[in-house]
Design an enzyme around this catalytic site. Structure first.
Site, mmCIF file in Angstrom:
data_model
loop_
_atom_site.group_PDB
_atom_site.id
_atom_site.type_symbol
_atom_site.label_atom_id
_atom_site.label_comp_id
_atom_site.label_asym_id
_atom_site.label_seq_id
_atom_site.Cartn_x
_atom_site.Cartn_y
_atom_site.Cartn_z
ATOM 1 C CE LYS A 1 -2.219 -0.685 3.702
ATOM 2 N NZ LYS A 1 -1.786 -1.909 4.503
ATOM 3 N NE ARG B 1 -4.078 -0.822 9.345
ATOM 4 C CZ ARG B 1 -3.053 -0.086 9.278
ATOM 5 N NH1 ARG B 1 -3.208 1.069 8.462
ATOM 6 N NH2 ARG B 1 -1.941 -0.497 9.828
ATOM 7 N NE ARG C 1 7.760 -2.387 6.671
ATOM 8 C CZ ARG C 1 6.649 -2.151 6.502
ATOM 9 N NH1 ARG C 1 6.223 -1.615 5.554
ATOM 10 N NH2 ARG C 1 5.859 -2.432 7.540
ATOM 11 N NE ARG D 1 7.077 -0.193 11.011
ATOM 12 C CZ ARG D 1 5.989 -0.022 10.034
ATOM 13 N NH1 ARG D 1 5.905 0.546 8.785
ATOM 14 N NH2 ARG D 1 4.724 -0.541 10.359
ATOM 15 N NE ARG E 1 1.986 -4.373 11.341
ATOM 16 C CZ ARG E 1 3.075 -4.036 10.806
ATOM 17 N NH1 ARG E 1 4.194 -4.800 10.818
ATOM 18 N NH2 ARG E 1 2.965 -3.180 9.831
HETATM 19 P P1 AMP Z 1 1.400 1.071 9.046
HETATM 20 O O1 AMP Z 1 2.470 1.808 8.797
HETATM 21 O O2 AMP Z 1 0.322 1.309 8.220
HETATM 22 O O3 AMP Z 1 1.624 -0.436 9.178
HETATM 23 O O4 AMP Z 1 0.885 1.326 10.535
HETATM 24 C C1 AMP Z 1 1.587 1.166 11.440
HETATM 25 C C2 AMP Z 1 0.787 1.098 12.887
HETATM 26 O O5 AMP Z 1 0.203 2.208 13.089
HETATM 27 C C3 AMP Z 1 -0.518 -0.082 12.892
HETATM 28 O O6 AMP Z 1 0.041 -1.447 13.236
HETATM 29 C C4 AMP Z 1 -1.205 0.493 13.869
HETATM 30 O O7 AMP Z 1 -0.563 0.216 15.337
HETATM 31 C C5 AMP Z 1 -1.141 2.114 13.721
HETATM 32 N N1 AMP Z 1 -2.210 2.538 12.815
HETATM 33 C C6 AMP Z 1 -1.982 3.243 11.491
HETATM 34 N N2 AMP Z 1 -3.136 3.452 10.895
HETATM 35 C C7 AMP Z 1 -4.154 2.974 11.749
HETATM 36 C C8 AMP Z 1 -5.435 3.063 11.705
HETATM 37 N N3 AMP Z 1 -6.342 3.726 10.478
HETATM 38 N N4 AMP Z 1 -5.995 2.747 12.899
HETATM 39 C C9 AMP Z 1 -5.511 2.339 13.907
HETATM 40 N N5 AMP Z 1 -4.109 2.123 13.981
HETATM 41 C C10 AMP Z 1 -3.630 2.585 12.887
#
Ligand code: AMP
Length: 230
Positions: free
Chosen positions: A14, A89, A128, A161, A172
């Protein structure tokens, strides 16, 4: 306002595709994960609320996620719209987004689902690594640094990360796929959902995504660059 939502499991690509689409369509790339990581780094109030969830690889509560997203959409460069990456999400977030856009006389134009098999996701996510200083992204399989363990751009050490280690990745994925299914269903009912096969090369996936946008969203050359007034 043109609002395009990118959907997919963590690791589906994404972020990569959102970046490419944003440049092509001249829309800001709004990634809630990046917003959270920046807020945590800055130790802002929202960062302190979100930190524990992000580090465990769990979803941050809807109320906080909605707050960080809407604050971002209210910035001037997003007046033309945005490519949303990582939001919504959950179904509740999707419903809140619908209401917020309706207040702005807009709606989600397309929800683009990037599909990748689960084993491939685990492989990709654990490969990553990011640089400590600026978050430049490397992939040990497909985009390794020139010098092992060091960022090509700023020389800082590469780190994983906290939510990219294998145990956290599996938890996750399991935790997020159910909620993703509900979001997919939400957009399917609105007839704006389109799906692409995300296991193909990056450029092919981008071309497929662009081809699935409504004609009116693809007249990008005519629009000024986001954030500029002329
Ligand atoms: P990502 O970089 O999109 O994988 O997001 C990293 C982390 O940020 C996720 O594992 C969640 O803990 C948090 N996060 C990002 N976007 C959302 C969202 N829309 N709702 C809830 N948690 C989010």
């Amino acid at each position: 306002m043109i609002v395009i939502v990118l959907l997919g499991a963590p690791g589906a690509g994404k972020g990569t595709q959102a970046e490419l689409l944003a440049a092509r369509l001249r829309l800001p790339h709004v990634a809630t994960g990046d917003l959270f990581r920046a807020a945590i780094r800055d130790d802002s109030a929202i960062g302190r609320d979100a930190r524990a969830y992000v580090e465990r690889g769990e979803l941050v509560p809807d109320e906080i996620a909605v707050r960080i997203l809407l604050e971002r959409l209210d910035r001037p460069d997003a007046a033309v719209g945005a490519i949303l990456d990582g939001f919504p999400r959950t179904r509740a977030q999707a419903e809140t987004l619908d209401r917020a856009l309706a207040e702005r006389g807009s709606r989600v134009s397309r929800a683009l689902l990037i599909e990748v098999p689960e084993d491939e996701l685990v492989r990709r996510l654990t490969a990553r690594w990011i640089c400590e200083q600026a978050g430049h992204v490397y992939n040990l399989d497909t985009n390794p640094p020139r010098v092992a363990g060091r960022c090509d751009l700023d020389g800082s050490p590469l780190v994983q990360r906290a939510d990219d280690t294998e145990a956290v990745v599996r938890a996750r994925l399991a935790g997020q796929l159910d909620a993703l299914g509900e979001v997919i269903e939400h957009y399917r009912r609105q007839s704006v959902l389109r799906t692409v096969d995300g296991s193909r090369p990056i450029a092919e996936v981008t071309a497929s995504l662009l081809a699935l946008l409504p004609e009116r969203d693809r007249v990008f050359e005519a629009r000024p660059v986001a954030g500029q007034s002329s």
